[in-house]
Design an enzyme around this catalytic site. Structure first.
Site, short mmCIF file in Angstrom:
data_model
loop_
_atom_site.label_atom_id
_atom_site.label_comp_id
_atom_site.label_asym_id
_atom_site.label_seq_id
_atom_site.Cartn_x
_atom_site.Cartn_y
_atom_site.Cartn_z
N ARG A 1 0.92 -1.24 -0.04
CA ARG A 1 -0.06 -0.20 -0.21
C ARG A 1 0.90 1.36 0.10
O ARG A 1 0.67 2.23 -0.83
CB ARG A 1 -0.79 0.02 1.22
CG ARG A 1 -2.43 0.48 0.90
CD ARG A 1 -3.30 0.20 1.88
NE ARG A 1 -4.54 0.30 1.37
CZ ARG A 1 -5.70 0.48 1.84
NH1 ARG A 1 -5.63 0.40 3.37
NH2 ARG A 1 -6.66 0.35 1.25
N LEU B 1 -21.21 7.92 15.25
CA LEU B 1 -22.20 6.81 14.98
C LEU B 1 -23.73 7.22 14.78
O LEU B 1 -24.30 6.69 13.94
CB LEU B 1 -22.27 5.82 16.35
CG LEU B 1 -20.99 5.43 16.79
CD1 LEU B 1 -21.26 4.09 17.84
CD2 LEU B 1 -20.18 4.24 15.51
N CYS C 1 -18.76 1.98 6.49
CA CYS C 1 -19.38 2.54 7.67
C CYS C 1 -20.54 2.14 8.12
O CYS C 1 -20.85 1.93 9.39
CB CYS C 1 -19.31 4.10 7.60
SG CYS C 1 -17.59 4.58 7.92
C1 UDX Z 1 -20.72 7.58 4.89
C2 UDX Z 1 -21.00 8.91 5.50
O1 UDX Z 1 -21.71 9.59 4.44
C3 UDX Z 1 -19.91 9.80 5.89
O2 UDX Z 1 -20.08 10.98 6.38
C4 UDX Z 1 -18.98 8.72 6.81
O3 UDX Z 1 -17.80 9.72 7.23
C5 UDX Z 1 -18.69 7.35 6.31
O4 UDX Z 1 -19.86 6.96 5.76
P1 UDX Z 1 -19.72 6.69 2.51
O5 UDX Z 1 -20.03 5.25 3.03
O6 UDX Z 1 -18.35 6.69 1.95
O7 UDX Z 1 -20.03 7.87 3.77
O8 UDX Z 1 -20.71 6.87 1.31
P2 UDX Z 1 -22.15 7.57 1.28
O9 UDX Z 1 -22.43 8.49 0.32
O10 UDX Z 1 -22.70 7.77 2.84
O11 UDX Z 1 -22.88 6.28 0.87
C6 UDX Z 1 -23.15 4.95 1.67
C7 UDX Z 1 -24.17 4.13 0.74
O12 UDX Z 1 -25.42 4.45 0.72
C8 UDX Z 1 -23.61 3.83 -0.58
O13 UDX Z 1 -23.90 2.62 -0.92
C9 UDX Z 1 -24.79 4.56 -1.17
O14 UDX Z 1 -25.02 4.14 -2.68
C10 UDX Z 1 -26.03 4.65 -0.64
N1 UDX Z 1 -27.01 5.60 -0.56
C11 UDX Z 1 -26.77 6.79 -0.25
C12 UDX Z 1 -28.12 5.26 -1.15
O15 UDX Z 1 -28.55 4.25 -1.65
N2 UDX Z 1 -29.19 6.48 -1.44
C13 UDX Z 1 -28.83 7.41 -1.32
O16 UDX Z 1 -29.69 8.41 -1.00
C14 UDX Z 1 -27.78 8.13 -0.43
P1 ADP Z 2 -10.32 3.09 6.49
O1 ADP Z 2 -11.47 3.03 5.42
O2 ADP Z 2 -10.60 3.33 7.86
O3 ADP Z 2 -9.12 4.19 6.01
P2 ADP Z 2 -8.58 0.98 5.39
O4 ADP Z 2 -8.83 -0.34 5.70
O5 ADP Z 2 -8.58 1.60 4.08
O6 ADP Z 2 -9.64 1.78 6.47
O7 ADP Z 2 -7.37 1.55 6.13
C1 ADP Z 2 -6.83 1.33 7.24
C2 ADP Z 2 -5.06 1.10 7.17
O8 ADP Z 2 -4.40 0.87 8.42
C3 ADP Z 2 -4.64 -0.26 6.57
O9 ADP Z 2 -3.83 0.03 5.11
C4 ADP Z 2 -3.91 -1.04 7.36
O10 ADP Z 2 -2.59 -1.88 6.71
C5 ADP Z 2 -3.29 0.06 8.25
N1 ADP Z 2 -3.02 -0.54 9.77
C6 ADP Z 2 -3.95 -1.27 10.64
N2 ADP Z 2 -3.04 -1.60 11.72
C7 ADP Z 2 -1.95 -0.66 11.46
C8 ADP Z 2 -0.86 -0.67 12.54
N3 ADP Z 2 -0.94 -1.28 13.59
N4 ADP Z 2 0.16 0.31 12.12
C9 ADP Z 2 0.15 0.80 11.14
N5 ADP Z 2 -0.90 0.53 9.86
C10 ADP Z 2 -1.89 -0.29 10.24
#
Ligand code: UDX
Ligand code: ADP
Length: 459
Positions: free
Chosen positions: A40, A223, A278
């Site tokens: 990565r 959350l 998330c």
């Molecule tokens: C979400 C939150 O929006 C963000 O604030 C938080 O930090 C991380 O989680 P993300 O998951 O990246 O972000 O994308 P988001 O745009 O929220 O969409 C989530 C899912 O809901 C997607 O699969 C999207 O397609 C779906 N969605 C969203 C719908 O189906 N309908 C909508 O109207 C909006």
């Molecule tokens: P997010 O969406 O929360 O950014 P990701 O899985 O994309 O989650 O990224 C998390 C990253 O954290 C991964 O690349 C993973 O290798 C790294 N990671 C996890 N544990 C450790 C650690 N102890 N030290 C350094 N990197 C770490």
């Protein structure tokens, strides 16, 4: 405390873009992003900016302008921790797959490992910032680990949840609705630490958008925000089922209710279901927390948001099977899209995965095209050796559609709207079905060509 050196542990979808923007907006601060995953880190350092491990519109330009100036990507975790004044923790916190809380609680082992590593390495006072989504009261666990190192080093723990959405991460980071900073508001040191982080964001975010709270409010706000957003999607998806039965159009309903300023227009797009790293994880977390306090009614309330989402995904594949004369065995179903939403290469919890699993289970041939997701990722997501013969990934949407019985739209990529749908129709078996799980295609146009169309939430 003037912050001149920042370290971020975790070079993922959160850590990478967030640090790139901080580096760009704060040229006097040295920002080092570390990760234990050397592939990565190598990808973040790739000369060709198209090979960055995270695809986000605009990210390549920002990384290109700061990398090796004040933005660095490295696997030298200890060195970066030691040098930093402020350490962001942006590691993954997936749902636990074992033990107590399995399938619900967040797995905090990566967070704890980070805290222990910081404790081991630090030789002077540090501010530690939680960026990962965490259950409420995680900050106090981190603090307890750090305070018991016996090294005399003092730590301040801040919660600074990330609200960026993938696909629009750079825009969200540059122009956030708000920045939330939780800290120990009862002590001078706590307030100073919060001030230091406020100062960083003040380089590009106006003061009234930067909120400071106590740590637990900050943790719980993250959350809560995700639970509310997911709940809106599940609510409109619940209405999509009623629309299909009654002949109403879910997009018209969404527009009509969205114009009510108390409701607002966003997050009302009915779909095959929400995905992403998330929403599900955070709600499960909330459910787990509620249950652990004996609040079963609260837990059941939020759990229903996930049940509705599962129902929506399964309903989509069930509909494909029943429309294709109750059998898809041996039939090719073309998937347009695999990412959980457009403009990202992230597939975590993508509804495409469950829909594909259901169809593969029915012995369908599933062929996938996604503009940004690599084929290895698709196979990893399905994670079933028995599916190898039935699952294919191709780089060309027209090839995927060739001799297919049906096309299923799983991600709302803009380019799908511009395809030569006549050409696609001509190459498919007839009747040629389109199942639009994102409501992006012009069904009138497709029906004029000869397609039989299903669109979520249209009677
Ligand atoms: C979400 C939150 O929006 C963000 O604030 C938080 O930090 C991380 O989680 P993300 O998951 O990246 O972000 O994308 P988001 O745009 O929220 O969409 C989530 C899912 O809901 C997607 O699969 C999207 O397609 C779906 N969605 C969203 C719908 O189906 N309908 C909508 O109207 C909006
Ligand atoms: P997010 O969406 O929360 O950014 P990701 O899985 O994309 O989650 O990224 C998390 C990253 O954290 C991964 O690349 C993973 O290798 C790294 N990671 C996890 N544990 C450790 C650690 N102890 N030290 C350094 N990197 C770490």
């Amino acid at each position: 405390m003037k912050i001149e050196n920042i370290c971020c542990i975790g070079a993922g979808y959160v850590g990478g873009p967030t640090m790139a923007v901080i580096a760009q907006k704060c040229p006097d601060i040295k920002v080092t992003v570390v990760d234990i995953n050397s592939d990565r880190i190598a990808a973040w350092n790739d000369k060709n900016l198209k090979n960055l491990p995270v695809f986000e519109p605009g990210l390549d330009n920002i990384v290109g302008s700061c990398r090796d100036k004040n933005l660095f990507f490295t696997t030298e975790v200890d060195k970066a921790i030691d040098e930093a004044h402020m350490i962001f923790i942006s590691v993954n916190t997936p749902t636990k797959t074992y033990g107590k809380g399995k399938g619900m609680a967040a797995d905090l082992k990566y967070i704890e490992l980070c805290a222990r590593q910081i404790a081991k390495v630090a030789t002077d006072d540090k501010i530690v910032v939680e960026k990962s989504t965490l259950p409420v009261r995680t900050a106090s666990a981190i603090k307890s680990i750090l305070d018991n190192t016996g090294s005399g080093v003092k730590f301040q723990i801040l919660s600074n949840p990330e609200f960026l959405a993938e696909g629009t991460a750079i825009e969200d980071l540059l122009h956030p609705d708000r920045v939330l900073i939780g800290g120990d508001t009862s002590t001078k040191e706590g307030n100073n630490a919060m001030k230091a982080l406020v100062e960083i964001y003040s380089n590009w975010v106006s003061q009234e958008r930067i909120l400071t709270t106590n740590v637990w409010s900050s943790e719980l706000s993250k959350l809560t925000a995700n639970a509310f957003l997911a709940q809106r999607v599940s609510s409109i998806n619940a209405m999509s089922v009623i629309c299909e039965k009654t002949g109403a159009d879910v997009n018209e309903v969404a527009k009509a209710i969205g114009m009510d300023s108390r409701i607002g227009p966003k997050f009302l797009k009915s779909s095959v279901g929400f995905g992403g790293s998330c929403f599900q994880k955070d709600i499960l977390n909330l459910v787990y927390i509620a249950k652990s306090y004996g609040l079963n009614e609260v837990a059941d309330y939020w759990e229903q948001v996930i049940k509705m989402n599962d129902y929506q995904k399964n309903r989509f594949s069930d509909n494909i099977v029943s429309t294709l004369y109750n059998t898809v065995a041996g039939k090719k179903i073309a998937f347009f899209g695999w990412a959980f939403k457009k403009d990202t290469n992230d597939t975590r919890e993508s509804p495409a995965i469950q829909v594909a699993k259901n169809l593969l289970n029915e012995q369908a041939y599933v062929e996938v095209f996604d503009p940004k997701v690599k084929s290895e990722q698709v196979f990893k997501d399905i994670n079933n050796n028995n599916s190898e013969d039935l699952l294919k990934v191709k780089k060309n949407p027209y090839q995927v559609a060739d001799k297919a019985h049906a096309i299923a739209i799983l991600t709302e990529w803009d380019e799908f709207m511009d395809y030569d749908w006549q050409k696609i129709y001509d190459s498919m078996l007839k009747p040629a079905f389109v199942f639009d799980g994102r409501g992006i295609l012009d069904t009138n146009k497709l029906e004029n060509i000869g397609f039989v169309c299903y669109k979520i939430g249209m009677g």
